[in-house]
Write a protein that holds these residues in place. Structure first.
Motif, PDB file in Angstrom:
ATOM      1  N   LEU A 200       0.871  -1.184   0.000  1.00 32.49           N
ATOM      2  CA  LEU A 200       0.000   0.000   0.000  1.00 32.49           C
ATOM      3  C   LEU A 200       0.904   1.228   0.000  1.00 32.49           C
ATOM      4  CD1 LEU A 200      -2.467  -1.276   2.734  1.00 32.49           C
ATOM      5  CD2 LEU A 200      -2.804  -1.359   0.263  1.00 32.49           C
ATOM      6  N   PRO A 201       1.209   1.764  -1.199  1.00 34.31           N
ATOM      7  CA  PRO A 201       2.207   2.830  -1.298  1.00 34.31           C
ATOM      8  C   PRO A 201       1.793   4.125  -0.609  1.00 34.31           C
ATOM      9  CG  PRO A 201       1.834   1.779  -3.425  1.00 34.31           C
ATOM     10  CD  PRO A 201       0.766   1.283  -2.512  1.00 34.31           C
ATOM     11  N   MET A 202       2.777   4.786   0.000  1.00 33.67           N
ATOM     12  CA  MET A 202       2.683   6.151   0.501  1.00 33.67           C
ATOM     13  C   MET A 202       1.642   6.341   1.603  1.00 33.67           C
ATOM     14  SD  MET A 202       5.094   7.287  -1.397  1.00 33.67           S
ATOM     15  CE  MET A 202       5.157   9.066  -1.411  1.00 33.67           C
ATOM     16  N   MET A 203       1.414   5.309   2.415  1.00 34.46           N
ATOM     17  CA  MET A 203       0.472   5.456   3.535  1.00 34.46           C
ATOM     18  C   MET A 203       1.047   6.451   4.558  1.00 34.46           C
ATOM     19  SD  MET A 203      -2.219   3.155   3.437  1.00 34.46           S
ATOM     20  CE  MET A 203      -2.479   2.334   5.003  1.00 34.46           C
ATOM     21  N   GLN A 204       0.184   7.290   5.103  1.00 32.69           N
ATOM     22  CA  GLN A 204       0.635   8.233   6.130  1.00 32.69           C
ATOM     23  C   GLN A 204       0.225   7.780   7.525  1.00 32.69           C
ATOM     24  OE1 GLN A 204       0.289  12.429   5.192  1.00 32.69           O
ATOM     25  NE2 GLN A 204      -0.055  11.952   3.040  1.00 32.69           N
ATOM     26  N   GLU A 205      -0.705   6.837   7.596  1.00 30.60           N
ATOM     27  CA  GLU A 205      -1.051   6.230   8.872  1.00 30.60           C
ATOM     28  C   GLU A 205      -1.477   4.792   8.599  1.00 30.60           C
ATOM     29  OE1 GLU A 205      -5.650   7.542   9.476  1.00 30.60           O
ATOM     30  OE2 GLU A 205      -4.102   9.001  10.020  1.00 30.60           O
ATOM     31  N   ILE A 206      -1.467   3.981   9.631  1.00 30.97           N
ATOM     32  CA  ILE A 206      -1.694   2.553   9.452  1.00 30.97           C
ATOM     33  C   ILE A 206      -3.065   2.170   9.990  1.00 30.97           C
ATOM     34  CG2 ILE A 206      -0.807   0.259   9.957  1.00 30.97           C
ATOM     35  CD1 ILE A 206       1.919   1.533  10.448  1.00 30.97           C
ATOM     36  N   PHE A 207      -3.838   1.414   9.178  1.00 34.16           N
ATOM     37  CA  PHE A 207      -5.127   0.916   9.647  1.00 34.16           C
ATOM     38  C   PHE A 207      -4.906  -0.046  10.813  1.00 34.16           C
ATOM     39  CE2 PHE A 207      -6.267   1.356   4.939  1.00 34.16           C
ATOM     40  CZ  PHE A 207      -6.684   2.663   5.110  1.00 34.16           C
ATOM     41  N   PRO A 208      -5.829  -0.085  11.771  1.00 38.25           N
ATOM     42  CA  PRO A 208      -5.658  -0.972  12.940  1.00 38.25           C
ATOM     43  C   PRO A 208      -5.502  -2.442  12.575  1.00 38.25           C
ATOM     44  CG  PRO A 208      -7.411   0.624  13.325  1.00 38.25           C
ATOM     45  CD  PRO A 208      -7.019   0.772  11.889  1.00 38.25           C
ATOM     46  N   SER A 209      -6.032  -2.864  11.444  1.00 40.40           N
ATOM     47  CA  SER A 209      -5.975  -4.279  11.065  1.00 40.40           C
ATOM     48  C   SER A 209      -4.659  -4.645  10.381  1.00 40.40           C
ATOM     49  CB  SER A 209      -7.135  -4.609  10.124  1.00 40.40           C
ATOM     50  OG  SER A 209      -7.057  -3.805   8.950  1.00 40.40           O
ATOM     51  N   LEU A 210      -3.767  -3.686  10.195  1.00 43.61           N
ATOM     52  CA  LEU A 210      -2.513  -3.943   9.482  1.00 43.61           C
ATOM     53  C   LEU A 210      -1.316  -3.703  10.384  1.00 43.61           C
ATOM     54  CD1 LEU A 210      -3.280  -2.080   6.117  1.00 43.61           C
ATOM     55  CD2 LEU A 210      -3.456  -4.537   6.548  1.00 43.61           C
ATOM     56  N   LYS A 211      -0.239  -4.420  10.089  1.00 42.29           N
ATOM     57  CA  LYS A 211       1.037  -4.183  10.762  1.00 42.29           C
ATOM     58  C   LYS A 211       2.115  -3.943   9.713  1.00 42.29           C
ATOM     59  CE  LYS A 211       0.242  -7.016  14.893  1.00 42.29           C
ATOM     60  NZ  LYS A 211       0.722  -8.192  15.672  1.00 42.29           N
ATOM     61  N   PRO A 212       3.059  -3.042   9.988  1.00 46.94           N
ATOM     62  CA  PRO A 212       4.154  -2.830   9.026  1.00 46.94           C
ATOM     63  C   PRO A 212       4.993  -4.096   8.886  1.00 46.94           C
ATOM     64  CG  PRO A 212       4.108  -1.084  10.700  1.00 46.94           C
ATOM     65  CD  PRO A 212       3.179  -2.165  11.164  1.00 46.94           C
ATOM     66  N   VAL A 213       5.432  -4.344   7.661  1.00 47.54           N
ATOM     67  CA  VAL A 213       6.317  -5.486   7.409  1.00 47.54           C
ATOM     68  C   VAL A 213       7.741  -4.948   7.284  1.00 47.54           C
ATOM     69  CG1 VAL A 213       6.864  -7.394   5.861  1.00 47.54           C
ATOM     70  CG2 VAL A 213       4.487  -6.783   6.290  1.00 47.54           C
ATOM     71  N   ILE A 214       8.358  -4.735   8.434  1.00 44.17           N
ATOM     72  CA  ILE A 214       9.755  -4.324   8.479  1.00 44.17           C
ATOM     73  C   ILE A 214      10.422  -5.123   9.596  1.00 44.17           C
ATOM     74  CG2 ILE A 214       9.414  -1.995   7.551  1.00 44.17           C
ATOM     75  CD1 ILE A 214       9.533  -0.893  10.380  1.00 44.17           C
ATOM     76  N   VAL A 215      11.672  -5.501   9.348  1.00 42.32           N
ATOM     77  CA  VAL A 215      12.442  -6.245  10.344  1.00 42.32           C
ATOM     78  C   VAL A 215      13.303  -5.258  11.098  1.00 42.32           C
ATOM     79  CG1 VAL A 215      14.190  -8.010  10.718  1.00 42.32           C
ATOM     80  CG2 VAL A 215      12.477  -8.311   8.937  1.00 42.32           C
ATOM     81  N   THR A 216      12.997  -5.068  12.359  1.00 44.15           N
ATOM     82  CA  THR A 216      13.826  -4.183  13.174  1.00 44.15           C
ATOM     83  C   THR A 216      14.946  -4.998  13.811  1.00 44.15           C
ATOM     84  OG1 THR A 216      12.284  -4.549  14.995  1.00 44.15           O
ATOM     85  CG2 THR A 216      11.986  -2.546  13.691  1.00 44.15           C
ATOM     86  N   PRO A 217      16.019  -4.341  14.244  1.00 49.73           N
ATOM     87  CA  PRO A 217      17.081  -5.093  14.910  1.00 49.73           C
ATOM     88  C   PRO A 217      16.542  -5.826  16.128  1.00 49.73           C
ATOM     89  CG  PRO A 217      17.790  -2.847  14.410  1.00 49.73           C
ATOM     90  CD  PRO A 217      16.317  -2.910  14.130  1.00 49.73           C
ATOM     91  N   GLY A 218      17.206  -6.927  16.475  1.00 53.84           N
ATOM     92  CA  GLY A 218      16.796  -7.664  17.665  1.00 53.84           C
ATOM     93  C   GLY A 218      16.827  -9.154  17.431  1.00 53.84           C
TER      94      GLY A 218
END
Length: 338
Positions: A200-218
């Motif tokens: 979903l390109p260029m979203m400025q906020e995230i819908f409650p039903s979605l989570k970002p798909v990014i791998v953070t350190p850890g």
């Protein structure tokens, strides 16, 4: 041009006479206002809020480690965060980088002044087969903006358009195409409650039903690498690195366990040339370059108001006072297109 600079220019032109695979790290984005790891860590410390005693204990361990070292990845690797706390880290990370990415995008559009990366893409697209590959650990969209500014399609492993889906092949390939393999995820990728991946390109906020798909350190970073879309993207990145004839690393720290094995194998075992441009070589980069130097490499970092270049015949480095050739734009103008 001095004799020493001519030597470095000759190496750069010889190594990059072949079309390179670009490897981008966080240093490639900082110049356009994206946060580095230390700033991201400071933001997480100020904005993430533990909700119970267990989370407070975990976050306290992180705070103690990060405050002492300013090493975000190292500090997050030392603690096992509860799922809710990890979700908050991911969300705060996405929010900060998304905000800065959108500011960079607006500035690019307003000024019509594009990142030097687009000039580099344009330079290497002047061939019979105008396609390039980019492997990046960055979540931001700067590589995609630069690809479009260079007149090329950017393909990230998802279908095109505003409602994208994961795919194994570009459904609408372009003659001028730049594949951007984002091995740690993208600001544009989200996972729904049914585990489906959405672009979903260029979203400025995230819908409650979605989570970002990014791998953070850890510690969970390596577990997520086995899930989609990372498994598919990593396979594409591995294939790309395996067929590369030269690697051009920009702002890349040589710390990533996902990219590192294939990259180092190509340099060490296959002897392909490596060109590194960075503000400051990391300890990992120095060990890789200087403990057992590759046969063909050119590494340039900032020193004072100038630059210092390292290559196999000059491991101690050749310093260029007052000459900036460590930044991509100047490297292209001074050494590749004089």
């Amino acid at each position: 041009m001095s004799e020493q600079l001519e030597i470095v220019a000759g190496l750069a032109q010889r190594y990059l006479s072949e079309k390179p695979t670009f490897v981008l790290g966080s240093g490639a984005s900082i110049a356009l206002g994206l946060p580095g790891m230390e700033e991201l860590g400071d933001t997480l410390l100020s904005e993430v809020c533990p909700e119970n005693a267990d989370e407070a204990s975990q976050w306290g361990s992180f705070e103690e480690s990060f405050s002492a070292s300013k090493d975000l990845e190292g500090a997050l690797n030392e603690v096992h965060l509860a799922p809710r706390l990890l979700d908050e880290v991911v969300l705060k990370t996405w929010s900060l980088i998304s905000m800065r990415d959108l500011i960079a995008y607006r500035e690019i559009v307003a000024s019509a002044s594009f990142h030097p990366l687009s000039d580099a893409f344009r330079h290497f697209l002047r061939v019979a087969d105008p396609k390039l590959d980019v492997v990046t650990t960055n979540y931001d969209r700067l590589a995609e903006y630069a690809a479009n500014a260079a007149g090329a399609q950017a393909y990230t492993g998802l279908t095109h358009g505003w409602l994208q889906q994961l795919t194994t092949a570009n459904p609408a390939p372009s003659r001028r195409q730049i594949n951007v393999w984002k091995v740690h995820g993208s600001l544009d990728w989200f996972v729904a409650e049914d585990r489906q991946i959405h672009g979903l390109p260029m979203m400025q906020e995230i819908f409650p039903s979605l989570k970002p798909v990014i791998v953070t350190p850890g510690v969970t970073k390596y577990l997520q690498a086995h899930l989609e879309p990372f498994r598919t993207v990593m396979a594409q990145a591995d294939s790309c690195l395996a067929s590369s004839r030269v690697l051009l690393c920009i702002g890349y720290g040589f710390n990533d366990e996902h990219v590192q094995p294939k990259l180092v194998n190509r340099i060490r075992q296959d002897g392909i040339p490596l060109v590194v441009l960075t503000h400051t070589l990391t300890d990992a980069a120095r060990r890789m370059l200087f403990d057992d130097p590759p046969r063909k490499f050119l590494a340039i970092e900032k020193k004072g108001d100038g630059s210092i270049a390292y290559y196999p015949e000059n491991i101690a480095g050749e310093e260029f006072f007052g000459i900036n050739i460590w930044e991509l734009g100047n490297f292209m103008r001074v050494l590749l297109e004089p």
